[in-house]
Design a protein around this motif. Structure first.
Motif, mmCIF file in Angstrom:
data_model
loop_
_atom_site.group_PDB
_atom_site.id
_atom_site.type_symbol
_atom_site.label_atom_id
_atom_site.label_comp_id
_atom_site.label_asym_id
_atom_site.label_seq_id
_atom_site.Cartn_x
_atom_site.Cartn_y
_atom_site.Cartn_z
ATOM 1 N N SER A 303 0.728 -1.046 -0.034
ATOM 2 C CA SER A 303 -0.121 -0.074 -0.010
ATOM 3 C C SER A 303 0.891 1.300 -0.227
ATOM 4 O O SER A 303 0.545 2.335 -0.320
ATOM 5 C CB SER A 303 -0.940 0.157 1.179
ATOM 6 O OG SER A 303 -0.260 0.133 2.332
ATOM 7 N N ASN A 304 1.846 1.146 0.384
ATOM 8 C CA ASN A 304 3.079 2.354 0.654
ATOM 9 C C ASN A 304 3.829 2.357 -0.579
ATOM 10 O O ASN A 304 4.879 3.299 -0.768
ATOM 11 C CB ASN A 304 3.827 2.178 1.730
ATOM 12 C CG ASN A 304 2.995 2.736 2.878
ATOM 13 O OD1 ASN A 304 3.190 4.262 3.295
ATOM 14 N ND2 ASN A 304 2.474 1.845 3.734
ATOM 15 N N ARG A 305 3.568 1.500 -1.642
ATOM 16 C CA ARG A 305 4.341 1.449 -2.929
ATOM 17 C C ARG A 305 5.916 1.595 -2.678
ATOM 18 O O ARG A 305 6.600 2.383 -2.992
ATOM 19 C CB ARG A 305 3.921 2.888 -4.047
ATOM 20 C CG ARG A 305 2.592 3.028 -4.203
ATOM 21 C CD ARG A 305 2.238 3.933 -5.145
ATOM 22 N NE ARG A 305 1.013 4.074 -5.361
ATOM 23 C CZ ARG A 305 0.169 5.295 -5.231
ATOM 24 N NH1 ARG A 305 0.843 6.272 -4.384
ATOM 25 N NH2 ARG A 305 -0.985 5.437 -5.416
ATOM 26 N N VAL A 306 6.501 0.414 -2.137
ATOM 27 C CA VAL A 306 7.722 0.423 -1.645
ATOM 28 C C VAL A 306 8.706 0.228 -2.780
ATOM 29 O O VAL A 306 9.778 0.774 -2.912
ATOM 30 C CB VAL A 306 8.058 -0.890 -0.769
ATOM 31 C CG1 VAL A 306 9.312 -1.076 -0.377
ATOM 32 C CG2 VAL A 306 7.277 -0.625 0.687
ATOM 33 N N VAL A 307 8.069 -0.466 -3.739
ATOM 34 C CA VAL A 307 8.864 -0.468 -5.100
ATOM 35 C C VAL A 307 8.755 0.710 -5.849
ATOM 36 O O VAL A 307 7.680 1.181 -6.328
ATOM 37 C CB VAL A 307 8.706 -1.811 -5.898
ATOM 38 C CG1 VAL A 307 9.274 -1.804 -7.435
ATOM 39 C CG2 VAL A 307 8.678 -2.993 -5.070
ATOM 40 N N PRO A 308 9.938 1.357 -6.155
ATOM 41 C CA PRO A 308 9.691 2.767 -7.028
ATOM 42 C C PRO A 308 8.919 2.591 -8.448
ATOM 43 O O PRO A 308 9.380 1.401 -8.970
ATOM 44 C CB PRO A 308 11.233 3.241 -7.164
ATOM 45 C CG PRO A 308 11.962 2.590 -5.988
ATOM 46 C CD PRO A 308 11.293 1.177 -5.741
ATOM 47 N N GLY A 309 8.120 3.460 -8.717
ATOM 48 C CA GLY A 309 7.469 3.251 -10.103
ATOM 49 C C GLY A 309 8.557 3.138 -11.154
ATOM 50 O O GLY A 309 8.011 2.232 -12.291
#
Length: 439
Positions: A303-309
């Motif tokens: 949910s915190n988008r740990v993997v960078p886009g």
């Protein structure tokens, strides 16, 4: 028969080394590019605590009395809510967390103080998150209750202050307070820094802090609040606190709560407890909203988008490039196999089946895939070295582990077999009579 096919494949590849080199290079470049980005993705999205993460949960409530309708619970909570939930003792283990910066030095030293990061938490933190110790251990729950002046320090700080020696029992000064060292961590670099992940959704995927280093000093929760009072930073406030940094009982969000719940029944019960608490606070008028959540560690990281886009985009682009390389390999294999139609026709005339011809061609493409995988592994190592030179916070952690090493060769052989499937089938369908007439 398989050994015979391998021998035929090696002979065939040696007859035209330039064409063989082009096919191996095409596969190797595609594998090297895709495996470099896939390895980075594997590092950033992997489970940081296998076997433990499903039992660790982050607690969310929505304590601020705002008129707007939030779409999700608050990422952090106020001091009062955090203490209410912690004092209820409904989890198997639990730890509150707040971070700050603090001046650290050795009382007898003439060196200037160091401005370092400090984490104030509870004794359960170390066993919950499997923190490894080099010397000593964690403080006790009794130390938490007594607000003891004790600390656990990082391996890096131990080397800076005590040259890596056993420093248990030694005194360091945090701000104006002397504390006794009870534990020294081994070199520990969680990837990501999972216990400190929050705010990713609001930061629109800015994950720079998710791959930093652990705090240099860790103290009991209340001890840290007393030692560094006035130097804590709030996440947000709906009213001005009495004084900046003095956030206990202030209308500000700044505290995080992690809990360990051993089974699904306990997870369900704890979620009901948190929901009931929020409903009670809303009925009392302290909360405007009763949104709550208790996600697991992996759910919280997602949910915190740990993997960078940009990493995800690079993976897609790399595999698109691999597909282009395979298309070129398909064309080269098709030309190679069709040009050997006379050889296959003789085999067919001597009794070989279409399946045998197809198998011979697939073994040859498998040999090409193994060679491409070996060269692709070298390209992957070079690509990862280039990543480590980039100014990104996770660069120094990028390494090719055993699982990704095996994936390199499995991917190379699999893709080469896929590339060779169509040419092999076409070679198996060649009509022997057409070629035998010209012999």
């Amino acid at each position: 028969m398989f050994g015979y096919y391998v021998e035929l494949a090696v002979r065939s590849l040696r007859r035209n080394p330039v064409l063989t080199g082009l096919m191996v290079l095409a596969i190797a470049v595609g594998i090297g590019t895709s495996m470099t980005t896939l390895t980075v993705m594997h590092l950033l999205s992997g489970d940081p605590l296998p076997g433990r993460s499903e039992h660790l949960h982050y607690v969310q409530v929505t304590p601020y009395p705002q008129d707007a309708t939030p779409t999700h619970p608050s990422e952090v909570m106020d001091d009062r809510s955090a203490m209410d939930l912690w004092k209820a003792k409904r989890a198997d283990q639990q730890a509150l967390l707040v971070g700050s910066t603090i001046k650290v030095h050795v009382p007898a030293s003439t060196s200037p103080p160091l401005l370092l990061s400090m984490l104030s938490t509870h004794a359960d933190f170390f066993t919950m998150f499997a923190a490894p110790f080099e010397y000593g251990g964690a403080w006790t729950a009794e130390d938490d209750e007594k607000h003891a002046r004790v600390a656990v320090i990082s391996s890096d700080l131990n080397h800076r202050l005590f040259r890596g020696e056993n420093s248990i029992g030694k005194i360091i000064r945090l701000r104006d307070s002397d504390v006794r060292i009870v534990g020294v961590l081994k070199p520990w670099r969680p990837s990501p820094l999972f216990y400190d992940v929050y705010g990713g959704r609001m930061a629109h995927g800015d994950t720079a802090d998710f791959y930093g280093k652990i705090e240099d000093v860790m103290t009991p929760f209340q001890s840290g609040l007393e030692i560094n009072d006035g130097n804590f930073v709030q996440f947000t406030c709906w009213q001005l606190p009495p004084s900046p940094g003095h956030l206990q009982n202030a209308p500000c969000l700044w505290v995080r709560l992690w809990v360990r719940l051993q089974d699904d029944a306990k997870v369900a019960a704890y979620r009901r407890f948190v929901a009931d608490y929020a409903a009670q606070q809303k009925a009392q008028g302290r909360f405007r909203h009763d949104l709550t959540a208790v996600p697991s560690l992996m759910e919280w990281m997602t949910s915190n988008r740990v993997v960078p886009g940009d990493v995800r985009l690079q993976v897609w682009l790399a595999f698109a490039f691999l597909a282009i390389c395979l298309c070129n390999t398909v064309g080269l294999l098709l030309a190679k196999f069709l040009r050997r139609g006379a050889d296959f026709s003789v085999r067919r005339a001597l009794g070989a089946t279409r399946g045998a011809v197809v198998m011979q061609c697939l073994v040859e493409t498998g040999v090409i895939g193994i060679a491409g995988g070996l060269l692709g592994w070298l390209f992957t190592l070079a690509g990862l070295w280039l990543v480590r030179q980039q100014p990104v916070p996770y660069a120094d952690m990028v390494r090719l582990d055993a699982s990704m090493f095996m994936t390199t060769f499995v991917l190379a052989v699999t893709t080469s077999l896929l590339a060779g499937a169509l040419p092999a089938i076409r070679a198996g369908r060649v009509a022997p009579a057409l070629h035998l007439k010209t012999l």
